[in-house]
Scaffold this active site. Structure first.
Site, mmCIF file in Angstrom:
data_model
loop_
_atom_site.group_PDB
_atom_site.id
_atom_site.type_symbol
_atom_site.label_atom_id
_atom_site.label_comp_id
_atom_site.label_asym_id
_atom_site.label_seq_id
_atom_site.Cartn_x
_atom_site.Cartn_y
_atom_site.Cartn_z
ATOM 1 N N GLU A 212 -2.996 -1.314 0.340
ATOM 2 C CA GLU A 212 -1.602 -0.916 0.543
ATOM 3 C C GLU A 212 -1.307 0.179 -0.471
ATOM 4 O O GLU A 212 -1.112 -0.097 -1.660
ATOM 5 C CB GLU A 212 -0.659 -2.114 0.353
ATOM 6 C CG GLU A 212 -0.878 -3.248 1.348
ATOM 7 C CD GLU A 212 -0.514 -2.874 2.764
ATOM 8 O OE1 GLU A 212 0.216 -1.882 2.950
ATOM 9 O OE2 GLU A 212 -0.959 -3.564 3.700
ATOM 10 N N CYS A 246 7.218 2.272 -2.714
ATOM 11 C CA CYS A 246 6.127 2.941 -1.999
ATOM 12 C C CYS A 246 6.573 3.495 -0.654
ATOM 13 O O CYS A 246 5.967 4.442 -0.142
ATOM 14 C CB CYS A 246 4.951 1.993 -1.813
ATOM 15 S SG CYS A 246 5.345 0.468 -0.937
#
Length: 459
Positions: A212, A246
């Protein structure tokens, strides 16, 4: 922690997993219940740690961290028995008489490495999925969020024996030791550079990974968008956690005809949401450390500031900042910002947007503000990205009903809800063949009749 101590943890977890103790669904459910209760009872302690590490308010900590973990646990408790059942599938006539089924099985000993920006949620959410699937786990939280790491260690040590779930704290040395170990699955959240190192080490043992990562997530605003609402939602998504998200909109890419109006609305929304003096707002957080503080300040071109720009080194805070007249060659566009800076760029046509976005590394998220359904379909179909929203930001990750993950340079694999269970599960394909009938056509010596039968079945 020494390399030998880490090796001892992995060895003990492997021995424990091989006893079959984690296979029982009741054992998994019991562990998740303990974890839920511990998080609920330590909520204030968790939020205090997040405030110390990142300046997060209690409200934001619950909305973006604690609450999301509790929701993930609740979802797994509701569905885990169904997810864990064998699933019967169709058996072809050529395999008569048999029962074919897929058997969900845990990988074994897993490693979960998490970052500092959402240190509680990004550690515990994948852990919930791993435990629900029947694995053991070694958890490595970030050294940049030490207060939260300590709380995580406290909670998990109270809930689980280290042969089931263990926490390894520390920095690069511990990361290096962990990556030398043979795990059955590695789940990593963090930067692209470290992600490459994780994948390189995993390849030594052919260990499957989920990465991720991040990237420069575009926020596109076309001439049909509701500009006032777009500004409100963009400001929320961009400056949440001081931009240290993010999936934050990295830059705004708007049609030239709406740029001035959008910037004005963004300026108004910054004042409405954060006040005239954002650095005095007790609910506005801080940059995680001085290194990142200086890096973000180095991305600011003072000549292009149209909002904000002030910073306080003592508190490691930077105002919500808007930069106008930015081009793709500017320094702020050469790396993921991961801070409270909003560069605004313009375009002339949707084809230009699609061409530009696809010429860059695939982002983790893409946001498109528009009232044109055909334009939304075109952008979401032709642009490569992990996930995103139409007419909003961030919220696509706050659901257990869809997987969340990256694509290309922004990562591989996904989790949340059923997708998270699947990530930490290997599905064994099994045929249970009955013994009372044995068709002779597959055995030598081959005969013409047998060939006709094979051709009949396999076509």
């Amino acid at each position: 922690m020494t390399e030998k101590e880490i090796n001892d943890i992995v060895v003990k977890q492997r021995k424990y997993f091989q006893t079959g103790a984690t296979l029982s669904v009741n054992t998994r459910i019991s562990g998740l219940h303990r974890l839920y209760t511990a998080i609920f009872q330590n909520e204030e302690r968790i939020h205090d740690a997040l405030r110390k590490d990142l300046g997060k308010s209690g409200f934001e900590s619950y909305m973006c961290e604690t609450g999301l973990v509790l929701e993930e646990i609740s979802y797994m408790l509701k569905h885990i028995r169904r997810f864990s059942r064998e699933k019967r599938v169709h058996t072809p006539l050529s395999q008569f008489h048999s029962r074919s089924y897929k058997k969900p099985s845990p990988y074994g000993v897993t490693l979960i490495m998490s970052p500092w920006n959402y240190p509680f949620m990004l550690t515990l959410s994948p852990l919930v999925d791993a435990l629900a699937a029947g694995n053991t786990a070694v958890v490595k939280p970030s050294a940049y969020s030490p207060h939260t790491s300590n709380v995580i260690q406290h909670i998990l040590s109270k809930c689980f024996d280290p042969q089931y779930v263990a926490v390894v704290t520390g920095g690069r040395a511990e990361n290096t030791f962990l990556l030398r170990e043979h795990f059955d699955y590695i789940f990593f959240t963090g930067s692209q550079s470290v992600g490459k190192e994780v994948m390189r080490n995993a390849a030594e043992h052919l260990t499957p990974v989920t990465l991720e990562l991040g990237g420069k997530s575009p926020c596109i605003v076309d001439q049909t968008a509701d500009i006032k609402l777009a500004a409100k939602r963009i400001v929320f998504g961009k400056y949440l956690n001081c931009g240290q998200t993010c999936v934050a909109p990295d830059y705004v890419y708007c049609h030239h005809s709406v740029k001035d109006r959008l910037i004005k609305e963004v300026q108004d929304q910054i004042q409405k949401q954060y006040g005239k003096e954002p650095l005095q707002n007790p609910d506005y957080g801080k940059i995680v450390n001085e290194k990142h503080f200086d890096r973000i300040l180095g991305l600011i071109d003072e000549k292009k500031i149209v909002q904000g720009g002030k910073a306080d080194r003592k508190t490691l805070q930077i105002e919500p900042t808007v930069l106008d007249n930015v081009s793709f060659s500017d320094r702020v566009m050469q790396e993921e910002i991961f801070g409270p800076l909003m560069p605004v760029l313009t375009y002339d046509s949707l084809e230009e947007v699609i061409r530009t976005v696809n010429s860059m590394p695939h982002p983790l998220a893409l946001y498109f503000f528009t009232s044109d359904k055909s334009a939304a379909k075109k952008v979401t179909s032709r642009c490569g990205f992990g996930g995103g929203c139409i007419n909003d930001t961030i919220i696509h990750l706050a659901t257990t009903e869809m997987g969340f993950g990256g694509f290309g340079e922004s990562g591989m694999g996904a989790y949340h809800g059923k997708t998270g269970f699947d990530t930490f599960t290997h599905y064994k394909s099994i045929v249970d063949k009955k013994t009372w009938l044995d068709l002779p056509m597959r055995y030598q010596p081959y005969q013409k009749l047998h060939e006709k039968m094979v051709r009949f079945f396999l076509k």
